[in-house]
Scaffold this active site. Structure first.
Site, PDB file in Angstrom:
ATOM      1  N   THR A 134      35.940  40.044  38.778  1.00 46.58           N
ATOM      2  CA  THR A 134      35.499  41.225  38.015  1.00 46.58           C
ATOM      3  C   THR A 134      34.815  42.210  38.962  1.00 46.58           C
ATOM      4  OG1 THR A 134      35.262  39.949  35.981  1.00 46.58           O
ATOM      5  CG2 THR A 134      34.006  41.996  36.113  1.00 46.58           C
ATOM      6  N   ASN A 142      47.537  36.646  33.095  1.00 48.89           N
ATOM      7  CA  ASN A 142      46.694  35.537  32.635  1.00 48.89           C
ATOM      8  C   ASN A 142      47.046  35.033  31.239  1.00 48.89           C
ATOM      9  OD1 ASN A 142      45.578  38.289  32.458  1.00 48.89           O
ATOM     10  ND2 ASN A 142      44.043  37.395  31.148  1.00 48.89           N
ATOM     11  N   GLN A 190      45.391  34.940  38.994  1.00 50.07           N
ATOM     12  CA  GLN A 190      46.148  33.837  38.387  1.00 50.07           C
ATOM     13  C   GLN A 190      47.230  33.293  39.316  1.00 50.07           C
ATOM     14  OE1 GLN A 190      45.343  32.244  35.672  1.00 50.07           O
ATOM     15  NE2 GLN A 190      43.804  33.649  34.853  1.00 50.07           N
ATOM     16  N   HIS A 241      37.549  30.112  40.494  1.00 49.50           N
ATOM     17  CA  HIS A 241      37.397  29.202  39.346  1.00 49.50           C
ATOM     18  C   HIS A 241      38.676  28.996  38.542  1.00 49.50           C
ATOM     19  CE1 HIS A 241      36.768  32.059  35.812  1.00 49.50           C
ATOM     20  NE2 HIS A 241      36.665  32.885  36.822  1.00 49.50           N
ATOM     21  N   THR A 280      22.831  38.715  49.567  1.00 48.14           N
ATOM     22  CA  THR A 280      22.996  37.524  50.406  1.00 48.14           C
ATOM     23  C   THR A 280      24.270  36.772  50.033  1.00 48.14           C
ATOM     24  OG1 THR A 280      20.604  37.348  50.545  1.00 48.14           O
ATOM     25  CG2 THR A 280      21.859  35.359  51.096  1.00 48.14           C
ATOM     26  N   CYS A 282      38.353  36.261  27.810  1.00 44.21           N
ATOM     27  CA  CYS A 282      37.550  37.453  27.614  1.00 44.21           C
ATOM     28  C   CYS A 282      37.766  38.091  26.256  1.00 44.21           C
ATOM     29  CB  CYS A 282      37.863  38.471  28.703  1.00 44.21           C
ATOM     30  SG  CYS A 282      37.545  37.798  30.306  1.00 44.21           S
TER      31      CYS A 282
HETATM   32  N1  PLP Z   1      41.700  39.041  36.630  1.00 42.15           N
HETATM   33  C1  PLP Z   1      42.410  38.109  35.972  1.00 42.15           C
HETATM   34  C2  PLP Z   1      43.893  38.206  35.948  1.00 42.15           C
HETATM   35  C3  PLP Z   1      41.758  37.066  35.313  1.00 42.15           C
HETATM   36  O1  PLP Z   1      42.476  36.144  34.655  1.00 42.15           O
HETATM   37  C4  PLP Z   1      40.347  37.007  35.371  1.00 42.15           C
HETATM   38  C5  PLP Z   1      39.617  35.920  34.681  1.00 42.15           C
HETATM   39  O2  PLP Z   1      39.553  35.824  33.501  1.00 42.15           O
HETATM   40  C6  PLP Z   1      39.650  38.005  36.059  1.00 42.15           C
HETATM   41  C7  PLP Z   1      40.363  38.998  36.691  1.00 42.15           C
HETATM   42  C8  PLP Z   1      38.152  37.992  36.151  1.00 42.15           C
HETATM   43  O3  PLP Z   1      37.737  37.057  37.106  1.00 42.15           O
HETATM   44  P1  PLP Z   1      36.217  36.527  37.198  1.00 42.15           P
HETATM   45  O4  PLP Z   1      36.060  35.575  36.067  1.00 42.15           O
HETATM   46  O5  PLP Z   1      36.147  35.875  38.531  1.00 42.15           O
HETATM   47  O6  PLP Z   1      35.321  37.684  37.121  1.00 42.15           O
END
Ligand code: PLP
Length: 377
Positions: A70, A147, A175, A196, A232, A321
């Protein structure tokens, strides 16, 4: 409980846990400190940067560590908002993650154009080629794989088109990474990733940006990451993320994901046979080996999620999300699905630890719930 929500977050793998623990114990210093502890942390981080650059096929100085994708994606939009002239448009695919979509809208508002996708969920390359012949946007953003649907996007082809017109190309590879080979991604101008989704820790991300470009920091207060990201660096998290990626790259090189694709395909075939009126979203398109997006006509999506949860299967309705929000999926909407269909979608996303037996159990679980629904239970 069997976990089928890896596209939201995957369990942290042993290699990542061990790397985190070791780094936490042995590298306690701040990477910016002028003493031996600082130098050790800095060296460990530099090695991790080299490794990631090697996997992506780019220069180590192209990598900027962030707190997640993000942040990386917002940084890209912030950077272009600072550097583009006030007339330039930003073209993003209509199926981008909200952190690309919302941040593009925040900075560029009416200057954002949405690249359409086909009903099969693939970005319309013909549209892009035709439009680009007339107008040159300041940036094109198309994710590597979606995703919600797992549909793989033609990012290499789109990158070539952008190169021909000298338009910067950005791909969100969240992804893709750790599921498909990272190699070649480094050729794109801007790339983002997060750990993650592939067995690394939460709270790790990176942005790959050309090292000759100075990316404007979203945060103020420190000169870390060559002045491009203040704060940091979290060295143990970085080492854990790269250890996990290294392990995934090995599995991918062994072709382990191909076997997993077969398990998923078998599940899809059984699902459409057993659940009358069900459909696989993006069925005709190349898709990630772990993702099934299915329309489940019987029962309603929330009911399915609850029933499956009770039966021991963690699945989702779409992206994490948007879960809990009333809004229908913008991805399926862009693909042209109707309102009723949008309320029928379920996502099953497996991981590296998912077995063939897990897929079989899921299929049996669905059949059992279907029978209960038919009997009005
Ligand atoms: N971009 C995609 C395609 C995602 O699937 C996600 C996660 O849901 C993100 C961005 C956001 O990643 P993060 O959870 O590391 O902020």
């Amino acid at each position: 409980m069997i976990y089928f929500d890896h596209n939201a977050t995957a369990p942290v793998m042993r290699e990542a846990r061990e790397a985190w623990l070791e780094a936490t114990e042995k590298t306690p210093g701040n990477a910016s400190s002028p003493h031996a502890f600082g130098a050790a942390a800095n060296k460990a981080m530099a090695d991790a940067r080299e490794k990631l650059a090697h996997f992506l096929g780019c220069h180590a100085q192209d990598i900027i560590w962030t707190s997640g994708a993000t942040e990386a994606n917002n940084t890209v939009m912030h950077h272009f908002a600072q550097t583009l002239d006030h007339k330039s448009e930003v073209w993003i695919s209509s199926i981008e993650h909200p952190c690309v979509h919302d941040s593009a809208q925040n900075y560029f508002s009416k200057r954002v154009r949405f690249i359409p996708v086909t009903h099969a969920g693939v970005v319309d390359v013909e549209w892009l080629t035709n439009e680009m012949a007339d107008v040159r946007p300041g940036l094109v953003a198309v994710m590597a794989a979606n995703n919600e649907t797992g549909v793989i996007q033609p990012w290499r082809e789109i990158h070539s088109i952008c190169q021909a017109y000298e338009v910067p190309f950005f791909t969100d590879a969240v992804q893709w990474l750790g599921k498909m080979p990272a190699k070649d991604l480094g050729a794109c101008d801007f790339v983002s990733g997060a750990a993650h989704k592939y067995g690394g820790p939460r709270g790790f991300g990176f942005l790959k940006a050309p090292h000759k470009t100075k990316v404007g920091s979203l945060l103020f207060g420190g000169k870390q990451e060559r002045g491009q990201r203040a704060g940091t660096e979290n060295v143990p998290i970085i080492l854990a993320a790269i250890a996990a990626l290294e392990a995934r790259e090995k599995q991918i090189a062994n072709g382990d994901h191909q076997t997993r694709a077969e398990w998923k395909e078998k599940f899809e075939k059984l699902l459409v046979r057993q659940v009358s009126g069900s459909n696989i979203v993006g069925a005709g398109s190349p898709r990630l080996w772990n993702t099934v997006s299915a329309l489940m006509p019987a029962g309603g999506q929330q009911r399915w999620v609850t029933r499956l949860d009770k039966a021991g299967f963690a699945v989702s309705t779409g992206s994490a999300c948007t879960t809990g929000k009333e809004e229908p999926s913008h991805v399926l909407t862009a693909m042209g699905f109707k309102a009723l269909e949008l309320s029928q979608v379920l996502r099953f996303s497996s991981g590296w630890e998912t077995t063939a037996a897990d897929w079989e159990a899921l299929e049996k679980g669905i059949t059992k719930i279907l029978a209960e629904l038919h009997h009005g239970k």
